[in-house]
Motif scaffolding. Structure first.
Motif, PDB file in Angstrom:
ATOM      1  N   VAL A 181       0.842  -1.198   0.000  1.00  0.00           N
ATOM      2  CA  VAL A 181       0.000   0.000   0.000  1.00  0.00           C
ATOM      3  C   VAL A 181       0.878   1.249   0.000  1.00  0.00           C
ATOM      4  O   VAL A 181       0.658   2.188  -0.787  1.00  0.00           O
ATOM      5  N   ARG A 182       1.876   1.268   0.862  1.00  0.00           N
ATOM      6  CA  ARG A 182       2.777   2.430   0.926  1.00  0.00           C
ATOM      7  C   ARG A 182       3.541   2.613  -0.377  1.00  0.00           C
ATOM      8  O   ARG A 182       3.705   3.742  -0.868  1.00  0.00           O
ATOM      9  N   TYR A 183       4.019   1.514  -0.966  1.00  0.00           N
ATOM     10  CA  TYR A 183       4.732   1.604  -2.240  1.00  0.00           C
ATOM     11  C   TYR A 183       3.832   2.193  -3.329  1.00  0.00           C
ATOM     12  O   TYR A 183       4.283   2.956  -4.187  1.00  0.00           O
ATOM     13  N   GLY A 184       2.557   1.806  -3.303  1.00  0.00           N
ATOM     14  CA  GLY A 184       1.630   2.328  -4.304  1.00  0.00           C
ATOM     15  C   GLY A 184       1.534   3.837  -4.258  1.00  0.00           C
ATOM     16  O   GLY A 184       1.531   4.516  -5.298  1.00  0.00           O
ATOM     17  N   TYR A 185       1.453   4.374  -3.037  1.00  0.00           N
ATOM     18  CA  TYR A 185       1.430   5.832  -2.885  1.00  0.00           C
ATOM     19  C   TYR A 185       2.769   6.442  -3.303  1.00  0.00           C
ATOM     20  O   TYR A 185       2.811   7.447  -4.032  1.00  0.00           O
ATOM     21  N   ALA A 186       3.869   5.831  -2.865  1.00  0.00           N
ATOM     22  CA  ALA A 186       5.196   6.385  -3.150  1.00  0.00           C
ATOM     23  C   ALA A 186       5.513   6.376  -4.636  1.00  0.00           C
ATOM     24  O   ALA A 186       6.189   7.289  -5.147  1.00  0.00           O
ATOM     25  N   LYS A 187       5.038   5.346  -5.348  1.00  0.00           N
ATOM     26  CA  LYS A 187       5.325   5.224  -6.778  1.00  0.00           C
ATOM     27  C   LYS A 187       4.265   5.909  -7.644  1.00  0.00           C
ATOM     28  O   LYS A 187       4.269   5.769  -8.864  1.00  0.00           O
ATOM     29  N   ASN A 188       3.369   6.644  -6.996  1.00  0.00           N
ATOM     30  CA  ASN A 188       2.349   7.435  -7.704  1.00  0.00           C
ATOM     31  C   ASN A 188       1.465   6.583  -8.619  1.00  0.00           C
ATOM     32  O   ASN A 188       1.138   6.980  -9.749  1.00  0.00           O
ATOM     33  N   VAL A 189       1.096   5.404  -8.132  1.00  0.00           N
ATOM     34  CA  VAL A 189       0.122   4.589  -8.864  1.00  0.00           C
ATOM     35  C   VAL A 189      -1.211   5.322  -8.859  1.00  0.00           C
ATOM     36  O   VAL A 189      -1.682   5.798  -7.820  1.00  0.00           O
ATOM     37  N   TYR A 239     -12.351  -0.397 -12.138  1.00  0.00           N
ATOM     38  CA  TYR A 239     -11.249   0.469 -11.731  1.00  0.00           C
ATOM     39  C   TYR A 239      -9.942  -0.054 -12.316  1.00  0.00           C
ATOM     40  O   TYR A 239      -9.673  -1.256 -12.277  1.00  0.00           O
ATOM     41  N   THR A 240      -9.148   0.868 -12.852  1.00  0.00           N
ATOM     42  CA  THR A 240      -7.844   0.516 -13.417  1.00  0.00           C
ATOM     43  C   THR A 240      -6.741   1.176 -12.588  1.00  0.00           C
ATOM     44  O   THR A 240      -6.910   2.298 -12.095  1.00  0.00           O
ATOM     45  N   ALA A 241      -5.626   0.463 -12.446  1.00  0.00           N
ATOM     46  CA  ALA A 241      -4.465   1.007 -11.751  1.00  0.00           C
ATOM     47  C   ALA A 241      -3.334   1.163 -12.760  1.00  0.00           C
ATOM     48  O   ALA A 241      -2.962   0.199 -13.439  1.00  0.00           O
ATOM     49  N   LYS A 242      -2.794   2.395 -12.857  1.00  0.00           N
ATOM     50  CA  LYS A 242      -1.743   2.700 -13.820  1.00  0.00           C
ATOM     51  C   LYS A 242      -0.471   3.126 -13.099  1.00  0.00           C
ATOM     52  O   LYS A 242      -0.521   3.798 -12.057  1.00  0.00           O
ATOM     53  N   ASN A 243       0.664   2.757 -13.678  1.00  0.00           N
ATOM     54  CA  ASN A 243       1.936   3.209 -13.120  1.00  0.00           C
ATOM     55  C   ASN A 243       2.215   4.640 -13.565  1.00  0.00           C
ATOM     56  O   ASN A 243       1.394   5.272 -14.244  1.00  0.00           O
ATOM     57  N   GLU A 244       3.390   5.152 -13.182  1.00  0.00           N
ATOM     58  CA  GLU A 244       3.724   6.546 -13.491  1.00  0.00           C
ATOM     59  C   GLU A 244       3.775   6.822 -14.986  1.00  0.00           C
ATOM     60  O   GLU A 244       3.595   7.959 -15.425  1.00  0.00           O
ATOM     61  N   LYS A 245       4.007   5.783 -15.792  1.00  0.00           N
ATOM     62  CA  LYS A 245       4.066   5.947 -17.247  1.00  0.00           C
ATOM     63  C   LYS A 245       2.686   5.870 -17.890  1.00  0.00           C
ATOM     64  O   LYS A 245       2.567   5.991 -19.114  1.00  0.00           O
ATOM     65  N   GLY A 246       1.658   5.646 -17.083  1.00  0.00           N
ATOM     66  CA  GLY A 246       0.308   5.549 -17.619  1.00  0.00           C
ATOM     67  C   GLY A 246      -0.056   4.172 -18.134  1.00  0.00           C
ATOM     68  O   GLY A 246      -1.095   4.006 -18.788  1.00  0.00           O
ATOM     69  N   GLN A 247       0.765   3.169 -17.842  1.00  0.00           N
ATOM     70  CA  GLN A 247       0.488   1.805 -18.286  1.00  0.00           C
ATOM     71  C   GLN A 247      -0.469   1.124 -17.303  1.00  0.00           C
ATOM     72  O   GLN A 247      -0.278   1.212 -16.091  1.00  0.00           O
ATOM     73  N   VAL A 248      -1.461   0.443 -17.837  1.00  0.00           N
ATOM     74  CA  VAL A 248      -2.435  -0.250 -16.990  1.00  0.00           C
ATOM     75  C   VAL A 248      -1.833  -1.560 -16.497  1.00  0.00           C
ATOM     76  O   VAL A 248      -1.532  -2.454 -17.286  1.00  0.00           O
TER      77      VAL A 248
END
Length: 328
Positions: A181-189, A239-248
């Motif tokens: 959960v913390r990594y998700g916030y830190a990596k701007n998911v 709901y979709t989760a994307k990384n910082e590059k916008g990849q799903v």
């Protein structure tokens, strides 16, 4: 058991009247709604159970081509019976009435079908009436098995003034899940609403291809038909989760009924498995769902090792439900 002469079963259409009973019942699930059932390829039969002229329960079964065997359906997690609410009865009287209804339905099914497979809602906690059919003789009997799901209370997610680390759910989650959960916030998911069903089905198929699992030929078309219908009726949220590059990286789909959301389907991009989207898509979905008035999420399906540990690691509670089977 003595015969119950005050009750009768009446076939019914799965229409708006049926849906109203499903929506009002405390023991039903959204898998019984006509919008869900009628979008599936299958042979379904609906019944009302009447006491005198009063509807007191509903029964939904999926049967084979012969109409003689209740076989269930691969895309229906729960079928079987639900009770109409009994507001005039106290707790003891409600238990007694529900038991009589279950007895009548169990006997009705055994008399009218050669074999039976049913999966009850977790809200159906008393299946003694099925266990007691032919209890005192050598005739065929029902057998039961227990399966499990996980309930997650998300009421606290509606409060924007609480930091996520102070959520009770976060504190009850496993060490590795809290870290994710913390990594998700830190990596701007980023998790956002979507209506891209084709994108989900593409990831879903790829998930099974990677595992060398061959899906049934009509499964994906049937899922597409189901999801399009449910999306149009407003009964699901995607709901979709994307990384910082916008990849799903991950997609989660929830089925709604009143104040409860049911985790219906999920899919992940294996190539992005290190992007922390698998945890984020559920965690942030809880926030979105809470804003819709949802207070409880059923993470449905903790009955295989990897999937079970993943879902339970979010800090929910383990809840049993029953399957019953019968062969004449």
């Amino acid at each position: 058991m003595s015969k119950l002469t005050k009750y009768k079963m009446v076939p019914t259409e799965l229409d708006s009247k049926w849906d109203n009973y499903v929506l009002e019942s405390k023991t039903s699930t959204p898998f019984l709604l006509s919008t869900y059932v009628c979008a599936l390829d299958g042979n379904f039969r609906g019944y009302y159970c009447l006491k005198g002229n009063e509807i007191i329960a509903g029964l939904l079964v999926a049967v084979d081509a012969s109409g003689r065997n209740v076989i269930g359906h691969e895309l229906m997690v729960h079928d079987g019976l639900f009770y109409v609410n009994f507001p005039a009865l106290n707790g003891s009287q409600t238990l007694s009435e529900e038991h009589k209804v279950a007895q009548f339905i169990a006997e009705f099914l055994a008399e009218n079908y050669k074999s039976i497979i049913l999966s009850f809602s977790p809200k159906i906690v008393d299946i003694r009436a099925f266990q007691w059919v032919n209890y005192h003789n050598n005739l065929p009997k029902y057998s039961e098995s227990i399966r499990y799901t996980s309930y997650v209370n998300i009421e606290e997610f509606a409060d924007d003034d609480i930091d996520f680390k102070d959520y009770k759910l976060y504190k009850n989650a496993s060490v590795s899940r809290r870290q994710e959960v913390r990594y998700g916030y830190a990596k701007n998911v980023v998790v956002e609403n979507s209506d891209n069903i084709d994108e989900f089905l593409y990831l879903y198929e790829k998930t099974f291809e990677r595992q060398d699992i061959i899906l049934q030929e009509n499964l994906i078309p049937q899922m597409r038909q189901l999801l399009n219908r449910l999306n149009a009726s407003g009964d699901i949220r995607i709901y979709t989760a994307k990384n910082e590059k916008g990849q799903v990286g991950s997609i989660a789909i929830f089925l709604l009924l009143n104040d409860t959301a049911y985790y219906l389907f999920g899919a992940n991009d294996y190539a992005l498995r290190a992007e922390h989207t698998g945890t984020a898509v559920l965690w942030h979905s809880f926030k979105y769902l809470s804003k819709l008035g949802v207070t409880l999420v059923d993470l449905e399906g903790v009955n295989s090792p990897a999937r079970g540990w993943f879902k339970l690691s979010f800090g929910g509670v383990l809840v049993p439900y029953f399957n019953v089977s019968y062969a004449a």
